[in-house]
Design a protein around this motif. Structure first.
Motif, PDB file in Angstrom:
ATOM      1  N   LYS A  70       0.814  -1.226   0.000  1.00 21.26           N
ATOM      2  CA  LYS A  70       0.000   0.000   0.000  1.00 21.26           C
ATOM      3  C   LYS A  70       0.847   1.276   0.000  1.00 21.26           C
ATOM      4  O   LYS A  70       0.645   2.185   0.812  1.00 21.26           O
ATOM      5  CB  LYS A  70      -0.970  -0.008   1.193  1.00 21.26           C
ATOM      6  CG  LYS A  70      -1.988  -1.147   1.132  1.00 21.26           C
ATOM      7  CD  LYS A  70      -2.921  -1.141   2.331  1.00 21.26           C
ATOM      8  CE  LYS A  70      -4.053  -2.128   2.166  1.00 21.26           C
ATOM      9  NZ  LYS A  70      -3.616  -3.508   1.900  1.00 21.26           N
ATOM     10  N   THR A  72       1.981   4.883  -1.048  1.00 18.54           N
ATOM     11  CA  THR A  72       1.250   6.078  -1.442  1.00 18.54           C
ATOM     12  C   THR A  72       1.573   6.419  -2.891  1.00 18.54           C
ATOM     13  O   THR A  72       2.731   6.345  -3.314  1.00 18.54           O
ATOM     14  CB  THR A  72       1.628   7.266  -0.537  1.00 18.54           C
ATOM     15  OG1 THR A  72       1.375   6.915   0.819  1.00 18.54           O
ATOM     16  CG2 THR A  72       0.839   8.513  -0.907  1.00 18.54           C
ATOM     17  N   LYS A  73       0.558   6.798  -3.661  1.00 22.00           N
ATOM     18  CA  LYS A  73       0.737   7.171  -5.059  1.00 22.00           C
ATOM     19  C   LYS A  73       0.605   8.692  -5.205  1.00 22.00           C
ATOM     20  O   LYS A  73      -0.210   9.303  -4.526  1.00 22.00           O
ATOM     21  CB  LYS A  73      -0.315   6.475  -5.932  1.00 22.00           C
ATOM     22  CG  LYS A  73      -0.328   4.963  -5.817  1.00 22.00           C
ATOM     23  CD  LYS A  73       0.934   4.335  -6.363  1.00 22.00           C
ATOM     24  CE  LYS A  73       0.843   2.813  -6.369  1.00 22.00           C
ATOM     25  NZ  LYS A  73       2.072   2.179  -6.903  1.00 22.00           N
ATOM     26  N   ASP A  76       5.817   7.606  -2.579  1.00 26.82           N
ATOM     27  CA  ASP A  76       5.771   7.286  -1.160  1.00 26.82           C
ATOM     28  C   ASP A  76       7.127   7.648  -0.551  1.00 26.82           C
ATOM     29  O   ASP A  76       8.130   6.999  -0.824  1.00 26.82           O
ATOM     30  CB  ASP A  76       5.486   5.793  -0.956  1.00 26.82           C
ATOM     31  CG  ASP A  76       5.139   5.467   0.499  1.00 26.82           C
ATOM     32  OD1 ASP A  76       5.896   5.907   1.392  1.00 26.82           O
ATOM     33  OD2 ASP A  76       4.136   4.776   0.740  1.00 26.82           O
ATOM     34  N   TRP A 191      -2.002   9.850 -11.592  1.00 28.85           N
ATOM     35  CA  TRP A 191      -2.677   9.706 -10.309  1.00 28.85           C
ATOM     36  C   TRP A 191      -3.522  10.933  -9.963  1.00 28.85           C
ATOM     37  O   TRP A 191      -4.488  10.819  -9.197  1.00 28.85           O
ATOM     38  CB  TRP A 191      -1.681   9.383  -9.213  1.00 28.85           C
ATOM     39  CG  TRP A 191      -1.170   7.981  -9.353  1.00 28.85           C
ATOM     40  CD1 TRP A 191       0.042   7.570  -9.785  1.00 28.85           C
ATOM     41  CD2 TRP A 191      -1.931   6.791  -9.100  1.00 28.85           C
ATOM     42  NE1 TRP A 191       0.120   6.200  -9.827  1.00 28.85           N
ATOM     43  CE2 TRP A 191      -1.082   5.683  -9.408  1.00 28.85           C
ATOM     44  CE3 TRP A 191      -3.225   6.545  -8.653  1.00 28.85           C
ATOM     45  CZ2 TRP A 191      -1.506   4.363  -9.271  1.00 28.85           C
ATOM     46  CZ3 TRP A 191      -3.654   5.222  -8.524  1.00 28.85           C
ATOM     47  CH2 TRP A 191      -2.797   4.154  -8.825  1.00 28.85           C
ATOM     48  N   ALA A 192      -3.210  12.091 -10.560  1.00 30.32           N
ATOM     49  CA  ALA A 192      -4.096  13.252 -10.394  1.00 30.32           C
ATOM     50  C   ALA A 192      -5.430  12.982 -11.092  1.00 30.32           C
ATOM     51  O   ALA A 192      -6.503  13.300 -10.556  1.00 30.32           O
ATOM     52  CB  ALA A 192      -3.435  14.503 -10.965  1.00 30.32           C
ATOM     53  N   VAL A 194      -6.754  10.073 -11.589  1.00 29.70           N
ATOM     54  CA  VAL A 194      -7.461   9.018 -10.855  1.00 29.70           C
ATOM     55  C   VAL A 194      -7.969   9.533  -9.508  1.00 29.70           C
ATOM     56  O   VAL A 194      -9.152   9.387  -9.173  1.00 29.70           O
ATOM     57  CB  VAL A 194      -6.542   7.796 -10.644  1.00 29.70           C
ATOM     58  CG1 VAL A 194      -7.212   6.770  -9.727  1.00 29.70           C
ATOM     59  CG2 VAL A 194      -6.189   7.159 -11.978  1.00 29.70           C
ATOM     60  N   GLN A 195      -7.084  10.145  -8.729  1.00 30.28           N
ATOM     61  CA  GLN A 195      -7.431  10.539  -7.358  1.00 30.28           C
ATOM     62  C   GLN A 195      -8.265  11.812  -7.286  1.00 30.28           C
ATOM     63  O   GLN A 195      -9.115  11.953  -6.401  1.00 30.28           O
ATOM     64  CB  GLN A 195      -6.147  10.713  -6.537  1.00 30.28           C
ATOM     65  CG  GLN A 195      -5.358   9.418  -6.366  1.00 30.28           C
ATOM     66  CD  GLN A 195      -3.974   9.645  -5.775  1.00 30.28           C
ATOM     67  OE1 GLN A 195      -3.490  10.772  -5.685  1.00 30.28           O
ATOM     68  NE2 GLN A 195      -3.301   8.564  -5.394  1.00 30.28           N
ATOM     69  N   LYS A 196      -8.014  12.743  -8.211  1.00 29.02           N
ATOM     70  CA  LYS A 196      -8.749  14.023  -8.177  1.00 29.02           C
ATOM     71  C   LYS A 196      -9.734  14.176  -9.324  1.00 29.02           C
ATOM     72  O   LYS A 196     -10.729  14.902  -9.194  1.00 29.02           O
ATOM     73  CB  LYS A 196      -7.749  15.194  -8.211  1.00 29.02           C
ATOM     74  CG  LYS A 196      -6.790  15.209  -7.029  1.00 29.02           C
ATOM     75  CD  LYS A 196      -5.809  16.373  -7.145  1.00 29.02           C
ATOM     76  CE  LYS A 196      -4.841  16.385  -5.958  1.00 29.02           C
ATOM     77  NZ  LYS A 196      -3.861  17.511  -6.059  1.00 29.02           N
ATOM     78  N   THR A 200     -10.930   6.091 -13.886  1.00 28.30           N
ATOM     79  CA  THR A 200     -10.367   4.790 -13.536  1.00 28.30           C
ATOM     80  C   THR A 200      -8.937   4.745 -14.055  1.00 28.30           C
ATOM     81  O   THR A 200      -8.521   5.585 -14.863  1.00 28.30           O
ATOM     82  CB  THR A 200     -11.168   3.638 -14.161  1.00 28.30           C
ATOM     83  OG1 THR A 200     -11.037   3.704 -15.592  1.00 28.30           O
ATOM     84  CG2 THR A 200     -12.638   3.724 -13.782  1.00 28.30           C
ATOM     85  N   THR A 201      -8.173   3.761 -13.622  1.00 29.37           N
ATOM     86  CA  THR A 201      -6.793   3.651 -14.095  1.00 29.37           C
ATOM     87  C   THR A 201      -6.743   3.399 -15.603  1.00 29.37           C
ATOM     88  O   THR A 201      -5.850   3.902 -16.288  1.00 29.37           O
ATOM     89  CB  THR A 201      -6.054   2.521 -13.353  1.00 29.37           C
ATOM     90  OG1 THR A 201      -6.802   1.306 -13.473  1.00 29.37           O
ATOM     91  CG2 THR A 201      -5.891   2.869 -11.873  1.00 29.37           C
TER      92      THR A 201
END
Length: 252
Positions: A70, A72-73, A76, A191-192, A194-196, A200-201
């Motif tokens: 796990k 962090t993306k 990390d 990842w911006a 995806v996360q914001k 989806t990936t």
């Protein structure tokens, strides 16, 4: 199960395996036995003189390792700090390493041209660096991840490259840093999205297909108000470790 016993008789050491009637003995003349010819099958892997020796390590299947633990993306800091600490351990063990450069799950170690460690044997240098780094990664895990358990041992593969000139070495390090920039820029945008951005990936990957660096910077700035140049240099440029000369005080 057979249990071994070791005893010493005079100057000769004897070893017996219970269950066998035939003992065998060893002494200092064993190296000159008739079996010594098998050493001729060893490959001469002595590194060319007057060249920088670079040992580069790469994490084996670290995408899975990062997911399992796990990370962090997109970055990390715990994992990056652990990589740097492990590299420092290698440099402390092998003082002929003049610089180390790392990014993501890889680290490169540069031995000075005049190094004679392990008689410049590539296999010895590579295996020693790899084993020292791997064991340090496990040893210092808790220092960076606290009580998060290490689920299984990490693996690293290694390779040895020789560079005959300062320019060759400089270009090698520039290449690795360029690789760091390219990968980190992609991961930051990915990842911006995806996360914001809620993609989806698979959608994020499709969105970034065919984009150039300028396109990725524009997505970050216009959609997420992120100026990539303000991102941590630690993430954008990687990590370099060098020796620092210290002046001893007269009282030391």
């Amino acid at each position: 199960m057979r249990i071994g016993k070791i005893s010493r008789i005079g100057g000769v050491r004897s070893c017996f395996l219970l269950g066998f009637a035939r003992p065998f003995t060893t002494n200092n003349n064993m190296a000159k036995s008739k079996f010594e010819y098998v050493r001729n099958f060893e490959t001469d892997d002595t590194c060319l003189r007057n060249c920088y020796i670079v040992v580069r390590l790469d994490g084996r299947n670290f995408h899975k390792f990062a997911e399992q633990h796990k990370f962090t993306k997109p970055n990390d800091n715990r994992a990056l700090g652990l990589m740097s600490r492990s590299a420092r351990s290698v440099m402390e063990e092998l003082e002929d390493i003049i610089i180390a450069y790392g990014q993501s799950d890889e680290f490169s170690f540069v031995f000075k041209r005049t190094s004679t460690w392990f008689k410049r044997r590539a296999s010895k240098l590579m295996t020693h660096v790899t084993s020292q780094f791997s064991s340090s990664y496990v040893f210092y895990w808790k220092e960076f991840f606290g009580e998060q358990p290490l689920l299984y041992p990490p693996g690293f593969d290694g390779r040895v490259i020789l560079y005959p000139s300062n320019r060759n070495l400089r270009d090698y390090l520039s290449w690795r840093q360029a690789d760091c920039h390219i990968n980190n820029l992609y991961n930051t945008v990915f990842w911006a999205l995806v996360q914001k951005g809620g993609l989806t990936t698979v959608q994020a990957d499709e969105r970034l297909k065919g984009t150039l660096a300028a396109d990725k910077n524009e997505i970050l700035f216009s959609e997420f108000d992120i100026n990539y140049n303000n991102e941590s240099a630690f993430h954008r440029k990687g990590t370099s470790l060098i020796w620092e000369k210290m002046k001893l005080s007269p009282d030391a």
